[in-house]
Design an enzyme around this catalytic site. Structure first.
Site, short mmCIF file in Angstrom:
data_model
loop_
_atom_site.label_atom_id
_atom_site.label_comp_id
_atom_site.label_asym_id
_atom_site.label_seq_id
_atom_site.Cartn_x
_atom_site.Cartn_y
_atom_site.Cartn_z
N LEU A 112 8.04 1.48 5.81
CA LEU A 112 9.13 0.37 5.66
C LEU A 112 10.36 1.05 5.36
O LEU A 112 11.38 0.80 5.58
CB LEU A 112 8.29 -0.75 4.76
CG LEU A 112 9.38 -1.76 4.64
CD1 LEU A 112 9.58 -2.58 5.77
CD2 LEU A 112 8.68 -2.90 3.60
N THR A 145 1.01 -1.23 -0.07
CA THR A 145 0.12 -0.03 -0.16
C THR A 145 0.91 1.28 -0.12
O THR A 145 1.90 1.18 0.45
CB THR A 145 -0.92 -0.11 1.09
OG1 THR A 145 -0.26 -0.16 2.45
CG2 THR A 145 -2.03 -1.16 0.99
N THR A 178 1.32 4.43 1.76
CA THR A 178 2.17 5.10 2.87
C THR A 178 3.30 3.90 3.31
O THR A 178 4.44 4.38 3.62
CB THR A 178 1.04 5.57 3.84
OG1 THR A 178 0.49 6.58 3.24
CG2 THR A 178 1.96 6.16 5.17
N CYS A 179 2.69 2.70 3.39
CA CYS A 179 3.60 1.78 4.05
C CYS A 179 4.80 1.50 3.06
O CYS A 179 5.98 1.42 3.59
CB CYS A 179 2.74 0.33 4.08
SG CYS A 179 1.18 0.49 4.87
N SER A 180 4.59 1.61 1.82
CA SER A 180 5.91 1.29 0.84
C SER A 180 6.65 2.27 0.53
O SER A 180 7.61 2.20 0.23
CB SER A 180 5.13 0.57 -0.56
OG SER A 180 4.35 -0.63 -0.25
#
Length: 182
Positions: free
Chosen positions: A61, A53, A55-57
């Site tokens: 992370l 997703t 924001t996560c990528s």
């Protein structure tokens, strides 16, 4: 979860590379427990709505990955990224992101996430049950510090990000180091 609370005992279904399996997909199942991940270590755990997703990528992370040495300088042994995704998805996401330092934990059934009070519905995005975004400093299986994005609720219209950022955790660790030194 609150500071001082012990993490719940959960078994995670993981896939690990094992050349003895042979073939084009040399992976096998390996059960890992909360104790396997957290006992005897001081770690960062961060959890997010889903692998791959935006924001996560883009931020979370990669931010933890690139700051690994700063975290280690503050006494962090490991950094774990958890999501309510299965091991296949988590492993492929880590591979696609070029992750070498952060270890991924698949909470495929959402059991750990539910037991720490962070399981939310994301049906508005077609996700089903997922994790609310949070991070924590865990010392030997006990919560040392908890960083939860504001507004936890089912089907939240936005994806808040800031409290659980690597920058915010590093700020906390730097302040905690100053207090210990004083």
């Amino acid at each position: 979860m609150q500071t001082g609370q012990k993490l719940p005992d959960v078994t995670f279904r993981t896939r690990i590379r094992d050349e003895a399996v042979g073939g084009t997909n040399p992976f096998r199942w390996q059960d890992m427990t909360t104790a396997d991940y957290f006992a005897g270590k001081r770690v960062v755990l961060f959890s997010l709505p889903g692998a791959f997703t935006p924001t996560c990528s883009t931020y979370q992370l990669p931010g933890f990955e690139k700051n690994i040495e700063d975290f280690r300088a503050h006494g962090i042994d490991e950094i774990y990224c958890m999501s309510v995704n299965d091991s296949f998805v988590m492993n492929q996401w880590a591979k696609a992101q070029g992750i070498e330092n952060v270890k991924v934990i698949p909470d495929g059934s959402g059991e750990f996430t539910r037991r720490v009070g962070m399981l939310v519905r994301k049906d508005n995005l077609g996700f089903g049950l997922r994790s609310w975004r949070y991070a924590a400093i865990i010392n030997n299986g006990v919560v040392e510090a908890w960083f939860e994005e504001p507004g936890i609720c089912d089907n939240h219209g936005e994806d808040p990000y800031g409290e659980s950022s690597p920058e915010n955790l590093l700020k906390y660790l730097a302040e905690a180091s100053k207090e210990v030194a004083a």
